[in-house]
Design a protein around this motif. Structure first.
Motif, PDB file in Angstrom:
ATOM      1  N   GLU A 151       0.820  -1.208   0.000  1.00 32.21           N
ATOM      2  CA  GLU A 151       0.000   0.000   0.000  1.00 32.21           C
ATOM      3  C   GLU A 151       0.853   1.257   0.000  1.00 32.21           C
ATOM      4  OE1 GLU A 151      -2.663  -0.211   3.269  1.00 32.21           O
ATOM      5  OE2 GLU A 151      -3.738  -1.971   2.532  1.00 32.21           O
ATOM      6  N   GLY A 152       0.417   2.248  -0.785  1.00 32.63           N
ATOM      7  CA  GLY A 152       1.116   3.520  -0.849  1.00 32.63           C
ATOM      8  C   GLY A 152       0.993   4.107  -2.238  1.00 32.63           C
ATOM      9  N   GLU A 153       1.015   5.448  -2.323  1.00 37.88           N
ATOM     10  CA  GLU A 153       0.832   6.112  -3.605  1.00 37.88           C
ATOM     11  C   GLU A 153       2.041   5.968  -4.513  1.00 37.88           C
ATOM     12  OE1 GLU A 153      -0.316  10.566  -5.371  1.00 37.88           O
ATOM     13  OE2 GLU A 153       0.009  10.262  -3.214  1.00 37.88           O
ATOM     14  N   TYR A 154       3.248   5.926  -3.909  1.00 41.01           N
ATOM     15  CA  TYR A 154       4.461   5.935  -4.716  1.00 41.01           C
ATOM     16  C   TYR A 154       5.320   4.700  -4.444  1.00 41.01           C
ATOM     17  CZ  TYR A 154       3.322  10.863  -5.378  1.00 41.01           C
ATOM     18  OH  TYR A 154       2.694  12.031  -5.694  1.00 41.01           O
ATOM     19  N   PRO A 155       5.865   4.073  -5.490  1.00 44.71           N
ATOM     20  CA  PRO A 155       6.903   3.059  -5.269  1.00 44.71           C
ATOM     21  C   PRO A 155       8.108   3.721  -4.592  1.00 44.71           C
ATOM     22  CG  PRO A 155       6.159   3.067  -7.558  1.00 44.71           C
ATOM     23  CD  PRO A 155       5.609   4.300  -6.919  1.00 44.71           C
ATOM     24  N   MET A 156       8.773   2.987  -3.712  1.00 45.95           N
ATOM     25  CA  MET A 156       9.938   3.528  -3.015  1.00 45.95           C
ATOM     26  C   MET A 156      11.200   2.799  -3.447  1.00 45.95           C
ATOM     27  SD  MET A 156      10.708   3.990   1.049  1.00 45.95           S
ATOM     28  CE  MET A 156      10.586   5.749   1.305  1.00 45.95           C
ATOM     29  N   LEU A 157      12.156   3.563  -3.975  1.00 46.98           N
ATOM     30  CA  LEU A 157      13.435   2.997  -4.393  1.00 46.98           C
ATOM     31  C   LEU A 157      14.336   2.833  -3.178  1.00 46.98           C
ATOM     32  CD1 LEU A 157      13.993   5.206  -7.555  1.00 46.98           C
ATOM     33  CD2 LEU A 157      13.295   2.799  -7.518  1.00 46.98           C
ATOM     34  N   ARG A 158      14.942   1.633  -3.084  1.00 44.59           N
ATOM     35  CA  ARG A 158      15.883   1.348  -1.999  1.00 44.59           C
ATOM     36  C   ARG A 158      17.218   0.929  -2.600  1.00 44.59           C
ATOM     37  NH1 ARG A 158      12.932  -3.204   0.813  1.00 44.59           N
ATOM     38  NH2 ARG A 158      12.183  -3.553  -1.310  1.00 44.59           N
ATOM     39  N   THR A 177      12.288  -4.891  -9.374  1.00 44.89           N
ATOM     40  CA  THR A 177      11.612  -5.959  -8.642  1.00 44.89           C
ATOM     41  C   THR A 177      11.705  -5.654  -7.147  1.00 44.89           C
ATOM     42  OG1 THR A 177      13.645  -7.281  -8.584  1.00 44.89           O
ATOM     43  CG2 THR A 177      12.131  -7.669 -10.415  1.00 44.89           C
ATOM     44  N   ASN A 178      10.804  -6.241  -6.397  1.00 45.84           N
ATOM     45  CA  ASN A 178      10.824  -6.116  -4.938  1.00 45.84           C
ATOM     46  C   ASN A 178      10.693  -4.662  -4.479  1.00 45.84           C
ATOM     47  OD1 ASN A 178      10.932  -7.205  -2.348  1.00 45.84           O
ATOM     48  ND2 ASN A 178      13.156  -6.951  -2.201  1.00 45.84           N
ATOM     49  N   LEU A 179       9.794  -3.916  -5.119  1.00 48.36           N
ATOM     50  CA  LEU A 179       9.532  -2.537  -4.689  1.00 48.36           C
ATOM     51  C   LEU A 179       8.612  -2.518  -3.473  1.00 48.36           C
ATOM     52  CD1 LEU A 179       8.892  -0.786  -8.127  1.00 48.36           C
ATOM     53  CD2 LEU A 179      10.791  -0.308  -6.561  1.00 48.36           C
ATOM     54  N   LYS A 180       8.763  -1.498  -2.628  1.00 46.56           N
ATOM     55  CA  LYS A 180       7.800  -1.207  -1.573  1.00 46.56           C
ATOM     56  C   LYS A 180       7.134   0.120  -1.906  1.00 46.56           C
ATOM     57  CE  LYS A 180       9.790  -3.938   2.167  1.00 46.56           C
ATOM     58  NZ  LYS A 180      10.175  -3.964   3.602  1.00 46.56           N
ATOM     59  N   TYR A 181       6.127   0.521  -1.080  1.00 49.14           N
ATOM     60  CA  TYR A 181       5.314   1.678  -1.417  1.00 49.14           C
ATOM     61  C   TYR A 181       5.139   2.584  -0.201  1.00 49.14           C
ATOM     62  CZ  TYR A 181       4.420  -1.146  -5.508  1.00 49.14           C
ATOM     63  OH  TYR A 181       4.590  -1.896  -6.631  1.00 49.14           O
ATOM     64  N   ASP A 233       9.362   7.911 -16.460  1.00 48.82           N
ATOM     65  CA  ASP A 233       8.474   9.070 -16.611  1.00 48.82           C
ATOM     66  C   ASP A 233       7.695   9.368 -15.331  1.00 48.82           C
ATOM     67  OD1 ASP A 233       9.125   9.592 -19.314  1.00 48.82           O
ATOM     68  OD2 ASP A 233       7.801   7.967 -19.963  1.00 48.82           O
ATOM     69  N   GLU A 234       7.305   8.320 -14.604  1.00 48.99           N
ATOM     70  CA  GLU A 234       6.534   8.500 -13.375  1.00 48.99           C
ATOM     71  C   GLU A 234       7.469   8.608 -12.174  1.00 48.99           C
ATOM     72  OE1 GLU A 234       3.292   9.012 -13.262  1.00 48.99           O
ATOM     73  OE2 GLU A 234       3.259   8.864 -15.456  1.00 48.99           O
ATOM     74  N   PRO A 235       7.228   9.557 -11.260  1.00 48.90           N
ATOM     75  CA  PRO A 235       8.115   9.724 -10.099  1.00 48.90           C
ATOM     76  C   PRO A 235       8.031   8.555  -9.135  1.00 48.90           C
ATOM     77  CG  PRO A 235       6.180  11.112  -9.861  1.00 48.90           C
ATOM     78  CD  PRO A 235       6.112  10.524 -11.246  1.00 48.90           C
ATOM     79  N   MET A 236       9.107   8.324  -8.427  1.00 51.30           N
ATOM     80  CA  MET A 236       9.157   7.349  -7.346  1.00 51.30           C
ATOM     81  C   MET A 236       9.791   8.028  -6.134  1.00 51.30           C
ATOM     82  SD  MET A 236      10.372   3.800  -9.191  1.00 51.30           S
ATOM     83  CE  MET A 236       9.597   3.198 -10.695  1.00 51.30           C
TER      84      MET A 236
END
Length: 403
Positions: free
Chosen positions: A234-241, A254-258, A296-299
């Motif tokens: 859950e979350g509006e944006y994917p979070m890069l780690r 792969t394995n994104l969180k939000y 193109d889409e922000p993270m």
């Protein structure tokens, strides 16, 4: 070790075994031998790339340290290496062209007359069945690792030797087709490194007589990522780690969180196309991973990443090209500070890194070449996804005894 799949039925002449019951499974040194200018390569997890050992980024150690490590973990032709820390996996069958030692790497040794075939084990280590076992037993927060004990107790479905060879031959052929794209990516990376050297020259000798300065000369803004807790679903944006940036300077989504961000936090923590992202905390071998964000889409970015936006004098593709070059990687390795098993390079230290200062026009020309090269690779993406899906399906059937 969690025994995933071991209750599943197998053909009558197959059996479940633990890895250490049919192979000699060891690991490399637990020490940190001193690096020397001339010596023996010390292979770590980061050097297992695309089914081969990449010696170009290895630290060198003395012959004395190498001999001490080899008493416990000597590496021979046909052995399998497996990364135990960071990006777990990436197995490699050794084709020994030179002496080397290992650290943060598991070693599967095969003795004469063994009942297991190394290429069968290699494909099994790449299979979802093996990966799920390791994922269930990996430890660590930001830096994942799997213990030698868990690797030794890996559950393997083992058919007779002739059947292992038949299955390995089928998977070899399927994998060769799939790897053509990976080879194309490697060739593109090699081409871009060559272009970088051709356009800007050796950073040490500076044959083109560019002015010298620091990354700070090219920077408009620098931001750390968010320390907010991300969700699996859950979350509006994917979070890069840190794991989303590859060692070679690419992306693995792969394995994104939000995460959700407030209106005040969005300018601080969201990426935009062209941002440079820098992994400030990781193992010593992996800290400093750098890539240019091209989506193109922000993270959103997590706290272990730094976001850099350039001023009118700098281009992030040039900065990334330098930090991903051999000289840049060695600079990062030599400057990072270790803290309780992790290494760190903060935003100020990043900006203080010395760099040549070519004109913005030349930097922009380099960007055009990088973008054109990567654009050509995108044509492989759909076929690569299809090939991966088919190979994974074939692999699943192979290790269930259904081929």
């Amino acid at each position: 070790m969690i025994k995933l799949g071991c209750d599943e039925s197998l053909p009558n002449n197959w059996r479940w075994v633990e890895a250490n019951d049919v192979m000699d499974v060891r690991d490399g040194t637990h020490d940190s031998p001193k690096a020397v200018d001339e010596g023996i390569p010390l292979v770590t997890s980061k050097n297992l790339v695309g089914g081969k050992v990449d010696f170009s980024t290895c630290n060198l150690i003395s012959m004395e340290d190498h001999e001490a490590i080899s008493k416990r973990s000597s590496v021979d032709d046909g052995d399998i290496l497996y990364a135990m820390i960071g990006t777990i996996g990436n197995p490699v069958i050794v084709e020994k062209s030179r002496e080397f030692s290992i650290k943060n790497v598991a070693l599967f040794k095969f003795t004469k007359g063994t009942e297991v075939y190394n290429r069968y084990i290699y494909h099994f280590l790449n299979s979802n069945l093996a990966i799920r076992q390791f994922q269930s037993n990996s430890r660590g927060g930001t830096q994942k690792f799997v213990s030698l004990g868990n690797i030794r107790s890996l559950q393997i479905p083992l058919p007779p030797l002739d059947e292992q060879k038949r299955i390995a031959a089928i998977l070899d052929k399927a994998d060769a087709i799939r790897r053509k794209r990976q080879q194309a990516i490697q060739l593109a990376d090699d081409f871009l490194r060559s272009v970088f050297l051709d356009m800007f020259g050796d950073p040490v000798t500076n044959p083109k007589s560019f002015p010298r300065g620091t990354i700070r000369d090219f920077v408009e803004t620098v931001n750390y990522g968010s320390s907010g807790k991300a969700s699996e679903t859950e979350g509006e944006y994917p979070m890069l780690r840190m794991g989303n940036i590859t060692y070679e300077g690419g992306w693995d989504f792969t394995n994104l969180k939000y995460i959700d961000l407030s209106a005040n936090d969005k300018p601080k923590y969201l990426t935009q196309k062209g941002d440079l992202l820098f992994n400030r905390t990781n193992s010593k071998e992996l800290v400093g991973k750098t890539a240019v964000f091209e989506e193109d889409e922000p993270m959103a970015i997590a706290g272990y990443l730094i976001r850099v936006r350039p001023n009118e004098h700098g281009n992030n593709y040039y900065i990334s090209g330098y930090l991903n070059s051999y000289h840049g990687k060695q600079t990062l390795l030599n400057m990072c500070k270790s803290i309780v098993g992790m290494a760190n390079i903060n935003a100020q230290e990043l900006q203080d890194i010395k760099i040549l200062l070519p004109s913005i026009e030349l930097q922009n020309e380099y960007e055009k070449i990088v973008r054109a090269t990567k654009s050509k690779l995108k044509s492989f993406d759909k076929s690569a996804e299809w090939l991966d899906d088919n190979f994974n399906s074939l692999s699943q059937k192979a290790f269930a005894g259904e081929l």
